[in-house]
Design a protein around this motif. Structure first.
Motif, mmCIF file in Angstrom:
data_model
loop_
_atom_site.group_PDB
_atom_site.id
_atom_site.type_symbol
_atom_site.label_atom_id
_atom_site.label_comp_id
_atom_site.label_asym_id
_atom_site.label_seq_id
_atom_site.Cartn_x
_atom_site.Cartn_y
_atom_site.Cartn_z
ATOM 1 N N ARG A 122 0.825 -1.210 0.000
ATOM 2 C CA ARG A 122 0.000 0.000 0.000
ATOM 3 C C ARG A 122 0.860 1.262 0.000
ATOM 4 O O ARG A 122 0.501 2.256 -0.628
ATOM 5 N N ALA A 123 1.979 1.217 0.702
ATOM 6 C CA ALA A 123 2.869 2.378 0.722
ATOM 7 C C ALA A 123 3.420 2.675 -0.667
ATOM 8 O O ALA A 123 3.419 3.827 -1.127
ATOM 9 N N VAL A 124 3.878 1.640 -1.348
ATOM 10 C CA VAL A 124 4.458 1.827 -2.682
ATOM 11 C C VAL A 124 3.382 2.216 -3.687
ATOM 12 O O VAL A 124 3.578 3.118 -4.519
ATOM 13 N N GLU A 125 2.220 1.570 -3.608
ATOM 14 C CA GLU A 125 1.138 1.893 -4.542
ATOM 15 C C GLU A 125 0.607 3.308 -4.332
ATOM 16 O O GLU A 125 0.056 3.913 -5.256
ATOM 17 N N ALA A 126 0.780 3.856 -3.119
ATOM 18 C CA ALA A 126 0.356 5.225 -2.846
ATOM 19 C C ALA A 126 1.365 6.250 -3.351
ATOM 20 O O ALA A 126 1.132 7.454 -3.228
ATOM 21 N N GLY A 127 2.489 5.764 -3.881
ATOM 22 C CA GLY A 127 3.460 6.665 -4.479
ATOM 23 C C GLY A 127 4.678 6.981 -3.633
ATOM 24 O O GLY A 127 5.496 7.812 -4.031
ATOM 25 N N HIS A 128 4.820 6.331 -2.482
ATOM 26 C CA HIS A 128 5.984 6.587 -1.644
ATOM 27 C C HIS A 128 7.202 5.837 -2.197
ATOM 28 O O HIS A 128 7.127 4.644 -2.491
ATOM 29 N N ALA A 129 8.308 6.547 -2.325
ATOM 30 C CA ALA A 129 9.505 5.990 -2.967
ATOM 31 C C ALA A 129 10.339 5.190 -1.963
ATOM 32 O O ALA A 129 10.753 5.728 -0.929
ATOM 33 N N PHE A 173 -1.658 6.402 4.227
ATOM 34 C CA PHE A 173 -1.226 6.588 2.841
ATOM 35 C C PHE A 173 -2.349 7.108 1.945
ATOM 36 O O PHE A 173 -2.093 7.630 0.865
ATOM 37 N N THR A 174 -3.588 6.942 2.377
ATOM 38 C CA THR A 174 -4.711 7.347 1.528
ATOM 39 C C THR A 174 -5.466 8.553 2.070
ATOM 40 O O THR A 174 -6.184 9.214 1.315
ATOM 41 N N MET A 175 -5.327 8.834 3.358
ATOM 42 C CA MET A 175 -6.012 9.989 3.951
ATOM 43 C C MET A 175 -5.105 11.212 3.932
ATOM 44 O O MET A 175 -3.922 11.122 4.267
ATOM 45 N N ALA A 176 -5.667 12.354 3.564
ATOM 46 C CA ALA A 176 -4.920 13.603 3.667
ATOM 47 C C ALA A 176 -4.695 13.922 5.141
ATOM 48 O O ALA A 176 -5.586 13.717 5.965
ATOM 49 N N TRP A 177 -3.515 14.421 5.486
ATOM 50 C CA TRP A 177 -3.248 14.772 6.879
ATOM 51 C C TRP A 177 -2.120 15.795 6.949
ATOM 52 O O TRP A 177 -1.315 15.922 6.032
ATOM 53 N N THR A 178 -2.069 16.500 8.046
ATOM 54 C CA THR A 178 -0.968 17.411 8.316
ATOM 55 C C THR A 178 -0.993 17.780 9.794
ATOM 56 O O THR A 178 -1.915 17.403 10.527
ATOM 57 N N ARG A 179 0.025 18.511 10.213
ATOM 58 C CA ARG A 179 0.065 19.041 11.577
ATOM 59 C C ARG A 179 -0.420 20.480 11.575
ATOM 60 O O ARG A 179 -0.146 21.241 10.642
ATOM 61 N N LEU A 180 -1.143 20.823 12.609
ATOM 62 C CA LEU A 180 -1.666 22.180 12.734
ATOM 63 C C LEU A 180 -0.529 23.152 13.069
ATOM 64 O O LEU A 180 0.247 22.897 13.992
ATOM 65 N N GLY A 197 -11.247 6.684 10.567
ATOM 66 C CA GLY A 197 -11.598 7.789 9.688
ATOM 67 C C GLY A 197 -11.656 7.368 8.237
ATOM 68 O O GLY A 197 -12.594 7.720 7.508
ATOM 69 N N ALA A 198 -10.674 6.600 7.804
ATOM 70 C CA ALA A 198 -10.647 6.143 6.420
ATOM 71 C C ALA A 198 -11.823 5.214 6.125
ATOM 72 O O ALA A 198 -12.472 5.318 5.081
ATOM 73 N N ALA A 199 -12.103 4.301 7.051
ATOM 74 C CA ALA A 199 -13.173 3.331 6.833
ATOM 75 C C ALA A 199 -14.542 3.983 6.752
ATOM 76 O O ALA A 199 -15.438 3.496 6.054
ATOM 77 N N LEU A 200 -14.713 5.114 7.449
ATOM 78 C CA LEU A 200 -16.030 5.739 7.538
ATOM 79 C C LEU A 200 -16.135 7.018 6.715
ATOM 80 O O LEU A 200 -17.038 7.827 6.912
ATOM 81 N N GLY A 201 -15.215 7.182 5.780
ATOM 82 C CA GLY A 201 -15.360 8.218 4.772
ATOM 83 C C GLY A 201 -14.921 9.605 5.156
ATOM 84 O O GLY A 201 -15.302 10.580 4.490
ATOM 85 N N PHE A 202 -14.113 9.752 6.198
ATOM 86 C CA PHE A 202 -13.593 11.070 6.531
ATOM 87 C C PHE A 202 -12.529 11.485 5.514
ATOM 88 O O PHE A 202 -11.875 10.637 4.900
#
Length: 267
Positions: free
Chosen positions: A47-54, A171-178, A140-145
């Motif tokens: 999943r990491a590689v398929e998400a584009g992580h090198a 790898f699939t959810m957008a995230w960042t630190r505030l 969050g990912a499972a429930l559509g956040f």
């Protein structure tokens, strides 16, 4: 195609990315300094590689080579192959899933980018347990956040344990630190989100009532020990509780996130 590199010496310096995986503080320093993170297990590595992580490299027991052959075919990174007993000496534990990958850590995304088009987000204040952070991402990912926002002191969602528990949801959810802890919730309100804090405050209402009819929602969850800080509790637009049986006043934050996400997704 990845080059297979047999390793017979657990002290081989090429294995530096994989050393002492049980030492959390050492790993935080090493991964931050070298800009990497680790993925563990066939599914998570894939999943990491398929998400584009090198990938920087792979570490595998011989029996896992066939199962990840297609992933290795798409990478130029070296794949270090060693027996499981040697891998245990390197990592500090039995790698029963047989496969690890060291990947380049992506740059942190901006808040504007992460919130673009988002309607449902999770906001985490000072969750310090990597297992809980991973579980919240998975719920969050499972429930559509759409996204997860982390206060500065939250545990790293790209730490190996977080990724493993979350089954790669990071790898699939957008995230960042505030960028600003103090005014984080008022800022979200100004962006059009209704911030709903999970808390035992006296004016808290049931979670279903708190999120009913809302367009853009930010569910706010506090730390494992003390819950939300008074600043975040008071600056949230609404305060909500999960109704429970008499004598029980709270759930583990990971379980609470799953319940709250499910209710919010049905709004």
């Amino acid at each position: 195609m990845a080059v297979l590199v047999p390793i017979e010496d657990p002290a081989d310096p090429r294995l530096a990315d994989y050393r002492d995986l049980r030492d959390v503080e050492l790993r935080k320093h090493l991964e931050g300094e070298h800009g990497l993170f680790l993925a563990e297990g066939e599914k998570v590595v894939r999943r990491a590689v398929e998400a584009g992580h090198a990938p920087r490299s792979f570490l595998m027991a011989p029996r896992w080579l066939d199962g990840l052959a297609d992933v290795l075919d798409r990478s130029d990174a070296p794949c270090y192959v060693l027996e499981e007993r040697l891998a245990e000496q390197v990592t500090g534990f039995h790698v029963h899933r047989g496969a690890l990958a060291s990947l380049h850590r992506p740059p942190l995304r901006s808040l504007d980018e992460v919130l673009d088009g988002a309607r449902s987000v999770l906001v985490l204040e000072d969750l310090v347990d990597h297992t809980n952070v991973g579980a919240v991402f998975r719920s969050g990912a499972a429930l559509g956040f759409d996204a997860v926002l982390l206060a500065p002191r939250c545990a790293d969602p790209l730490y190996r344990r977080s990724i493993k528990v979350g089954m790669g949801a990071v790898f699939t959810m957008a995230w960042t630190r505030l960028p600003d802890w103090h005014d984080a919730l008022p800022d979200l309100s100004s962006r059009g989100f209704t911030t709903v804090a999970l808390t035992l405050a006296d004016d808290a209402v049931g979670i279903e009532e708190a999120v009913a009819g809302l367009d853009r929602v930010a569910l706010v969850l506090g730390s494992e020990g003390h819950g939300l800080s008074s600043r975040w509790e008071q600056s949230a637009d609404r305060r909500a509780i999960i109704p429970m049986a008499e004598g029980i006043d709270s759930l583990n934050v990971a379980a609470a996130s799953a319940v709250a996400c499910w209710v919010t997704a049905r709004r």
